[in-house]
Enzyme design. Structure first.
Site, mmCIF file in Angstrom:
data_model
loop_
_atom_site.group_PDB
_atom_site.id
_atom_site.type_symbol
_atom_site.label_atom_id
_atom_site.label_comp_id
_atom_site.label_asym_id
_atom_site.label_seq_id
_atom_site.Cartn_x
_atom_site.Cartn_y
_atom_site.Cartn_z
ATOM 1 N N SER A 64 0.946 -1.154 0.121
ATOM 2 C CA SER A 64 -0.046 0.043 0.120
ATOM 3 C C SER A 64 0.917 1.167 0.010
ATOM 4 O O SER A 64 1.781 1.491 0.845
ATOM 5 C CB SER A 64 -0.871 0.041 1.302
ATOM 6 O OG SER A 64 -1.800 -1.077 1.016
ATOM 7 N N HIS A 80 -3.239 0.776 -4.725
ATOM 8 C CA HIS A 80 -2.715 -0.335 -5.485
ATOM 9 C C HIS A 80 -3.352 -0.048 -6.881
ATOM 10 O O HIS A 80 -4.131 -0.158 -7.387
ATOM 11 C CB HIS A 80 -3.459 -1.617 -5.069
ATOM 12 C CG HIS A 80 -2.833 -1.850 -3.613
ATOM 13 N ND1 HIS A 80 -1.940 -3.079 -3.324
ATOM 14 C CD2 HIS A 80 -3.109 -1.387 -2.570
ATOM 15 C CE1 HIS A 80 -1.554 -3.244 -1.991
ATOM 16 N NE2 HIS A 80 -2.270 -2.220 -1.519
ATOM 17 N N HIS A 135 -5.912 -9.239 -2.039
ATOM 18 C CA HIS A 135 -6.308 -9.443 -0.644
ATOM 19 C C HIS A 135 -7.303 -10.508 -0.416
ATOM 20 O O HIS A 135 -8.452 -10.312 -0.893
ATOM 21 C CB HIS A 135 -6.277 -8.103 0.254
ATOM 22 C CG HIS A 135 -5.354 -7.071 0.027
ATOM 23 N ND1 HIS A 135 -5.259 -6.220 -1.080
ATOM 24 C CD2 HIS A 135 -4.318 -6.611 0.771
ATOM 25 C CE1 HIS A 135 -4.195 -5.514 -1.052
ATOM 26 N NE2 HIS A 135 -3.504 -5.743 0.209
ATOM 27 N N TYR A 192 -9.635 -9.692 1.949
ATOM 28 C CA TYR A 192 -10.747 -8.854 2.593
ATOM 29 C C TYR A 192 -11.493 -8.120 1.126
ATOM 30 O O TYR A 192 -12.615 -7.602 1.165
ATOM 31 C CB TYR A 192 -10.323 -7.666 3.288
ATOM 32 C CG TYR A 192 -9.390 -6.743 2.823
ATOM 33 C CD1 TYR A 192 -9.453 -5.889 1.807
ATOM 34 C CD2 TYR A 192 -7.877 -6.674 3.314
ATOM 35 C CE1 TYR A 192 -8.718 -4.768 1.417
ATOM 36 C CE2 TYR A 192 -7.090 -5.677 2.820
ATOM 37 C CZ TYR A 192 -7.487 -4.985 2.041
ATOM 38 O OH TYR A 192 -6.476 -3.858 1.561
ATOM 39 N N GLU A 193 -10.645 -8.317 -0.124
ATOM 40 C CA GLU A 193 -11.689 -7.938 -1.252
ATOM 41 C C GLU A 193 -12.442 -9.044 -1.697
ATOM 42 O O GLU A 193 -13.231 -8.677 -2.652
ATOM 43 C CB GLU A 193 -10.637 -7.755 -2.586
ATOM 44 C CG GLU A 193 -9.618 -6.645 -2.232
ATOM 45 C CD GLU A 193 -8.614 -6.468 -3.213
ATOM 46 O OE1 GLU A 193 -9.016 -5.716 -4.351
ATOM 47 O OE2 GLU A 193 -7.447 -7.178 -2.980
ATOM 48 N N ALA A 203 2.724 -2.265 3.843
ATOM 49 C CA ALA A 203 2.577 -1.396 4.901
ATOM 50 C C ALA A 203 1.968 -2.135 6.195
ATOM 51 O O ALA A 203 1.153 -2.932 6.214
ATOM 52 C CB ALA A 203 1.698 -0.080 4.695
ATOM 53 N N MET A 205 -2.335 -6.972 6.647
ATOM 54 C CA MET A 205 -3.361 -7.627 5.960
ATOM 55 C C MET A 205 -2.907 -8.372 4.790
ATOM 56 O O MET A 205 -3.729 -8.625 4.070
ATOM 57 C CB MET A 205 -4.539 -6.809 5.685
ATOM 58 C CG MET A 205 -5.001 -6.126 6.850
ATOM 59 S SD MET A 205 -6.342 -4.833 6.679
ATOM 60 C CE MET A 205 -6.542 -4.017 8.166
ATOM 61 N N SER A 206 -1.625 -8.663 4.631
ATOM 62 C CA SER A 206 -1.290 -9.321 3.274
ATOM 63 C C SER A 206 0.203 -10.059 3.501
ATOM 64 O O SER A 206 0.601 -10.439 4.609
ATOM 65 C CB SER A 206 -0.873 -8.262 2.304
ATOM 66 O OG SER A 206 0.219 -7.267 2.767
ATOM 67 N N ASN A 212 2.061 3.235 10.833
ATOM 68 C CA ASN A 212 1.150 3.869 12.119
ATOM 69 C C ASN A 212 1.680 2.821 13.398
ATOM 70 O O ASN A 212 2.071 1.869 13.109
ATOM 71 C CB ASN A 212 -0.203 3.808 11.660
ATOM 72 C CG ASN A 212 -0.792 2.434 11.503
ATOM 73 O OD1 ASN A 212 -0.303 1.848 10.508
ATOM 74 N ND2 ASN A 212 -1.451 1.788 12.397
ATOM 75 N N HIS A 243 -6.926 4.237 6.846
ATOM 76 C CA HIS A 243 -6.018 3.939 5.704
ATOM 77 C C HIS A 243 -5.551 5.170 4.910
ATOM 78 O O HIS A 243 -4.189 5.010 4.621
ATOM 79 C CB HIS A 243 -6.883 3.212 4.505
ATOM 80 C CG HIS A 243 -6.228 2.649 3.213
ATOM 81 N ND1 HIS A 243 -5.460 1.547 3.650
ATOM 82 C CD2 HIS A 243 -6.284 2.840 2.096
ATOM 83 C CE1 HIS A 243 -4.662 1.383 2.500
ATOM 84 N NE2 HIS A 243 -5.306 1.936 1.447
#
Length: 293
Positions: A37, A68, A90, A92-93, A120, A223-224, A247, A261
């Site tokens: 990201s 992306h 991902h 979550y997609e 990230a 998340m990846s 973060n 995000h």
């Protein structure tokens, strides 16, 4: 699994995509780089670029996430033939786990020997600062605890063995090289080494979840990445992982901080140049002819 539901791609589909790419460009990359990201600018540093939108590549999934771009970029980096993914896929997609890792086996079939994954992440380790780069020495694949693993289903021996070892997921020589390069660039204060934990997303973690992950030994969370690494090791690619801490996760119930995000993308943009410089120098010194053990 419902009757008729797919459990993965066939070898013929992987090969058809690989053959299509090989027919469209004279590049024969030995290094593949996945840009996380906000880190897609890394692909823009390649020279003599040839680009393919994901939607134009046979069998390729598409990405819908901000930050992306959604294209493959072939070119040279530090004189080495590379292919970059500007955007990954991902869970979550809504993609099945086997679909999120489709490009990895295609890369294997076009001649790639080394995979560099970037992402990230949120810093769990209290010593980490926003802008630090974590060199992945190991990972915790949390979805895998529930059976969400890209190798589930029939195994194709043409790619790898049924039960691949993951204790050496992140190549020790490449990690040593990354450390040496960071020292030569004066980035020792920025480069950390730690454990990455992957969750399914897309919601950010609760405070209780962050505290649990830290107790489990994770230094950063995202998340990846882990599914790509598992697939890469299954087909004997060497792997180097770099995570940009964008973060600090919230672990205090009195805190007013909130993960979002947009913050991730802004932090990535500010620190991307440092990561680009590090990856460029690593690739320059890398022996791209080696197969993983």
């Amino acid at each position: 699994m419902a009757p008729g539901e797919r459990s993965g791609y066939s070898y013929e589909e992987y090969k058809a995509t690989a053959d299509w790419l090989l027919s469209q460009t004279q590049y024969r990359p030995t290094v593949a780089i996945i840009c996380g990201s906000g880190l897609g600018a890394l692909a823009d540093t390649l020279k003599d670029q040839v680009k393919f939108k994901y939607c134009d590549i046979p069998n390729f999934p598409t990405t819908s996430v901000a930050g992306h771009v959604g294209q493959l970029v072939f070119g040279t980096l530090s004189g080495k033939r590379c292919v970059c993914m500007q955007g990954r896929f991902h869970l979550y997609e809504g993609h099945a786990v086997w679909k999120t890792t489709f490009p990895i086996r295609v890369f294997r079939l076009i001649g790639v020997k080394t995979l560099i994954v970037t992402n990230a992440s949120g810093g769990l380790n209290p010593d980490y600062k926003v802008g630090d780069i974590m060199l992945l020495k190991d990972h915790i694949n949390m979805p895998g605890f529930a059976g969400v693993n890209p190798l589930v289903g029939p195994n194709d021996e043409r790619f790898g063995e049924r039960f691949p070892c993951m204790s050496d997921a992140y190549d020790k020589e490449l990690r040593s090289l990354a450390t040496e390069v960071s020292q030569s660039l004066g980035l020792s204060h920025t480069l950390r080494e730690g454990v990455y934990c992957a969750l399914g997303g897309p919601s950010y973690e609760t405070i209780a979840e962050c505290r649990m992950l830290k107790a489990l030994g994770a230094d950063a969370v995202g998340m990846s990445t882990t599914h790509e690494v598992i697939t890469a090791r299954h087909c004997k690619l060497r792997v180097l992982g770099l995570s940009l801490v964008t973060n600090k996760v919230v672990m205090d119930y009195e805190s007013e901080e909130r993960a979002n995000h947009e913050e991730v993308l802004q932090s990535s943009k500010r620190s991307a140049e440092i990561l680009e410089k590090l990856v460029t120098r690593i690739v320059a010194r890398m022996d791209c002819s080696r197969n993983a053990s």
